[in-house]
Design an enzyme around this catalytic site. Structure first.
Site, PDB file in Angstrom:
ATOM      1  CD  GLU A   1      67.928  -9.898 -40.629  1.00  0.00           C
ATOM      2  OE1 GLU A   1      68.392 -10.283 -39.557  1.00  0.00           O
ATOM      3  OE2 GLU A   1      68.385 -10.244 -41.730  1.00  0.00           O
TER       4      GLU A   1
ATOM      5  CB  CYS B   1      67.255  -5.649 -49.990  1.00  0.00           C
ATOM      6  SG  CYS B   1      66.770  -7.357 -50.178  1.00  0.00           S
TER       7      CYS B   1
ATOM      8  CB  CYS C   1      60.301 -17.602 -47.141  1.00  0.00           C
ATOM      9  SG  CYS C   1      59.788 -17.877 -48.854  1.00  0.00           S
TER      10      CYS C   1
ATOM     11  CB  CYS D   1      65.085 -21.538 -52.037  1.00  0.00           C
ATOM     12  SG  CYS D   1      63.663 -20.920 -52.962  1.00  0.00           S
TER      13      CYS D   1
ATOM     14  CB  CYS E   1      67.145 -19.277 -49.076  1.00  0.00           C
ATOM     15  SG  CYS E   1      66.350 -17.868 -48.297  1.00  0.00           S
TER      16      CYS E   1
ATOM     17  CB  CYS F   1      71.847 -12.701 -51.678  1.00  0.00           C
ATOM     18  SG  CYS F   1      70.805 -11.708 -52.656  1.00  0.00           S
TER      19      CYS F   1
HETATM   20  S1  SF4 Z   1      65.094 -17.560 -51.755  1.00  0.00           S
HETATM   21 FE1  SF4 Z   1      64.468 -17.727 -49.592  1.00  0.00          FE
HETATM   22  S2  SF4 Z   1      63.079 -16.010 -49.247  1.00  0.00           S
HETATM   23 FE2  SF4 Z   1      63.282 -16.251 -51.475  1.00  0.00          FE
HETATM   24  S3  SF4 Z   1      61.552 -17.631 -52.063  1.00  0.00           S
HETATM   25 FE3  SF4 Z   1      63.325 -18.971 -51.670  1.00  0.00          FE
HETATM   26  S4  SF4 Z   1      63.127 -19.547 -49.490  1.00  0.00           S
HETATM   27 FE4  SF4 Z   1      61.802 -17.767 -49.837  1.00  0.00          FE
END
Ligand code: SF4
Length: 359
Positions: free
Chosen positions: A96, A109, A116, A120, A123, A335
């Site tokens: 995206e 963005c 990923c 985190c 996220c 975000c």
């Molecule tokens: S915020 Fe999401 S996309 Fe960014 S490094 Fe952490 S897990 Fe990965």
């Protein structure tokens, strides 16, 4: 990006690399500049339209090269003007890209990986797992497509993925964004956002002068270990050390710290006090981000009064602090809500180890 009949995808080439290719073909270097302008400045993919190139060169490009971008499968516009594209890559993977207009500014963005590995906790991309790095063509292709439709004045490498774990392709794509023969964005208008891959931050400092945003989200190691697990590998002291160096090197720019506001987790007055202490001596800007919940999220967003109180606390201590507006909520473009669609081919523990060598 897979190309028909294994032709060279010219979106993978920097201008210098194109000049080298053209040298092998017996073409002068300025032809690379011209081709670069056609592709990136004017958004032209059809060699027949590149009228200042010789017929012979156009025929050769037809035979050997393409300009292949990811295919758009969804193009959504939010009520606030935010636009989100879903791009199809190979093997059912998708990514995206989000465009956020605000007055004269148009921020794109851009994603750097399919999924990923860093996981985190706030996220949704991280919760989906990791599949693979994007090629340079897939990264700059997002800019190429968006710039044909919108006035892109700023780019943030803040979409899906940890950009520093796809270092070479991301740096090459960012160099193209700043190339005067391509998108011509100044280094202040290209920002890389990292969760804190410290050695790669040092590598970046050596080769690029883009702006830096750091996903901080917690003012102490115990809490950051939980919210941003890469902190177990590179702790706050190391992270803030490299941020200090980033400012004192020749770029002399402030580092932006991102801090997502999680109800009852990191939003108390004691956290604000700790944050003020750890950021002392760093010319920092702090962005407080109201958390955007997603299905299965373990957190909720702090109430607005608490976010504002947190902000006041930081401002009184002299920290330049803003509360980031939430944009594109109605199309899940905010975000931490970018998920694309892909197959996670790694197990969670293996995923993290593979990405960062974490024990
Ligand atoms: S915020 Fe999401 S996309 Fe960014 S490094 Fe952490 S897990 Fe990965």
């Amino acid at each position: 990006v897979s190309t028909p009949e294994a032709k060279l995808n010219l979106l993978n080439y920097s201008r210098a690399e194109l000049a080298t290719l053209f040298k092998e073909w017996g073409e002068p270097a300025f032809r690379a500049d011209q081709l670069f302008q056609w592709i990136h400045q004017r958004g032209i993919a059809d060699f027949d339209e590149m009228t200042n190139l010789s017929k012979a060169l156009r025929a050769r490009l037809h035979d050997l090269a393409t300009v292949t971008v990811p295919e758009i499968i969804v193009d959504q516009k939010s009520t606030d003007g935010t636009r989100k594209w879903l791009f199809r890559l190979d093997c059912g993977n998708s990514i995206e890209t989000v465009f956020i207009p605000e007055g004269k500014r148009g921020t794109l963005c851009v994603s750097s990986q399919v999924g990923c590995a860093l996981n985190c906790r706030f996220c949704s991309t991280g919760a989906q797992g990791f599949n693979r790095n994007l090629s340079t063509a897939e990264i700059i292709g997002q800019v190429w497509l968006a710039a044909r439709e919108e006035q892109v004045t700023n780019v943030v490498m803040m979409g899906m993925g940890e950009p520093l774990l796809n270092f070479d392709n991301v740096v090459r794509a960012m160099d193209m964004m700043m190339d005067d023969f391509a998108y011509g964005l100044s280094k202040r208008r290209v920002t890389l956002s990292t969760a804190g891959v410290v050695p790669k931050m040092r590598d970046l400092m050596a080769v690029s002068s883009v702006s830096l945003a750091v996903s901080l989200h917690a003012p102490n190691d115990a809490l950051r270990d939980e919210i941003v697990p890469i902190n177990k590998k590179y702790n706050l002291k190391e992270l803030l050390g490299v941020c200090r160096d980033y400012f004192s090197n020749e770029s002399r720019r402030k580092v932006t710290f991102e801090y997502v506001m999680l109800d009852g987790v990191n939003d108390q007055p004691k956290h604000a006090r700790e944050l003020i202490t750890v950021l002392q001596g760093i010319p920092a800007k702090v962005n407080l981000i109201p958390f955007n919940p997603f299905p299965g999220a373990r957190y909720t967003c702090s109430p607005m009064e608490r976010i504002n109180a947190f902000r006041e606390h930081l401002i009184k201590a002299g920290l330049n602090t803003i509360v980031r507006k939430t944009r594109g909520d109605d199309i899940s473009a905010a975000c931490g809500q970018l998920v694309g669609d892909f197959k996670d081919r790694t197990k969670r523990s293996a995923r993290i180890k593979a990405a960062v060598g974490m024990e």
